[in-house]
Design a protein around this motif. Structure first.
Motif: not given
Length: 331
Positions: A317-326
């Motif tokens: 979530m913090m580094d922006g690699s989540a697609r799109f909600r963890m």
């Protein structure tokens, strides 16, 4: 989490009993929200450690405190608890019925233990009933991310067929585009890079603006000017770049960031434009969001991990690699 900016640890605690007008919820899913970082980093005053964060919790009521049944709740009810985790009922905003701006707002993971757990105890005014059509993993993110953008759109001055732009198509933005299109707006998605155009159209956007290809404001004016821009990416420079793309009397609803936003008063005054903040939404707003989502087939795009992988979920979530909600689940 035992200390600020530490690592999440699985610990065992005694399961408490809910007090009067409180409910203990067996957590089935909890979204991981960027706002959790404010508490994990002790960015808010008085954050209690050890900390159990999580304000996108969904599950089933498993025990009622005194009086909860009188408020219409029963054991087994499917419920969510979001950023709105209850209000004090006695401050001036509460007495005026504006509970989401309560002076003593009870945010889960701050005012009381949050949803990164197998159970959470919450006051009954924080509960939103989950429609049968929504899974817990869908309902959790709707209690913060979903209601924030849904309310931001429906409380604006925009009307169906007005041009509405969504700045950012990440965790909040991908939901905002879908909500905006379903509400009947001529929907513009704004993001970085030409490669996101097809995805934006798949979400329902009628237009796509690549913010790296030229001035965003000019692109919006070429489409006739936006009645509203809903910012979902917390970047002050990117938000400010949309202001001159607003139509006369248009409004920018800003995203969350502590950084100052470079907007000149003349940009607002000459065209009667408005820049405003917008908090999340009450439990009833969450219920409205989920009902609308269920009716229109709107679901968050999620990546689900077990609770013992909370550190991985939080990092993504913090580094922006989540697609799109963890989303975390107990197992």
């Amino acid at each position: 989490m035992p200390a600020p900016n530490g690592s999440f640890e699985i610990v065992e605690r005694e399961v408490p009993r809910p007090g009067p007008r409180h409910v203990r919820i067996a957590v089935e899913a909890c979204g991981v929200c960027r706002s959790d970082a404010m508490f994990v980093s002790a960015g808010m005053p008085g954050v209690p450690f050890p900390l159990v964060p999580g304000h996108e919790a969904a599950g089933r009521a498993e025990e009622l405190g005194d009086g909860a049944d009188e408020m219409g709740w029963q054991v087994g009810d499917r419920v969510t608890v979001g950023w709105f985790g209850g209000s004090c009922l006695h401050c001036v905003p509460c007495r005026r019925g504006d509970f989401i701006v309560c002076d003593n707002l009870k945010i889960p993971g701050y005012a009381y233990d949050g949803g990164f757990a197998e159970a959470i105890i919450a006051p009954v005014d924080a509960l939103a009933r989950i429609p049968d059509a929504l899974a817990a993993t869908d309902a959790g993110p709707m209690a913060c991310a979903g209601v924030t953008v849904y309310n931001g759109l429906r409380r604006s001055s925009a009307r169906p067929d007005d041009l509405v732009a969504i700045q950012g198509i990440g965790g909040l933005g991908h939901l905002a585009v879908r909500f905006a299109a379903a509400m009947g707006y001529e929907t513009v998605a704004i993001a970085r890079g030409a490669d996101k155009a097809d995805f934006a159209k798949e979400l329902g956007a009628h237009h796509y603006v690549d913010s790296t290809a030229g001035p965003v404001a000019e692109a919006l004016q070429a489409l006739g000017g936006a009645k509203m821009v809903l910012a979902t990416a917390g970047n002050s420079e990117a938000m400010a770049a949309t202001v001159d793309g607003l139509a006369p009397r248009g409004e920018l609803v800003v995203g969350a960031t502590p950084d100052p936003m470079p907007v000149s008063p003349l940009q607002l005054i000459l065209k009667g434009r408005l820049v405003r903040g917008h908090p999340s939404g009450t439990a009833q707003d969450v219920r409205d969001t989920m009902t609308f989502a269920a009716r229109h087939g709107i679901r968050p795009m999620t990546e689900v991990l077990p609770l013992d992988e909370a550190n991985t979920a939080y990092r993504k979530m913090m580094d922006g690699s989540a697609r799109f909600r963890m989303v975390l689940t107990p197992s």
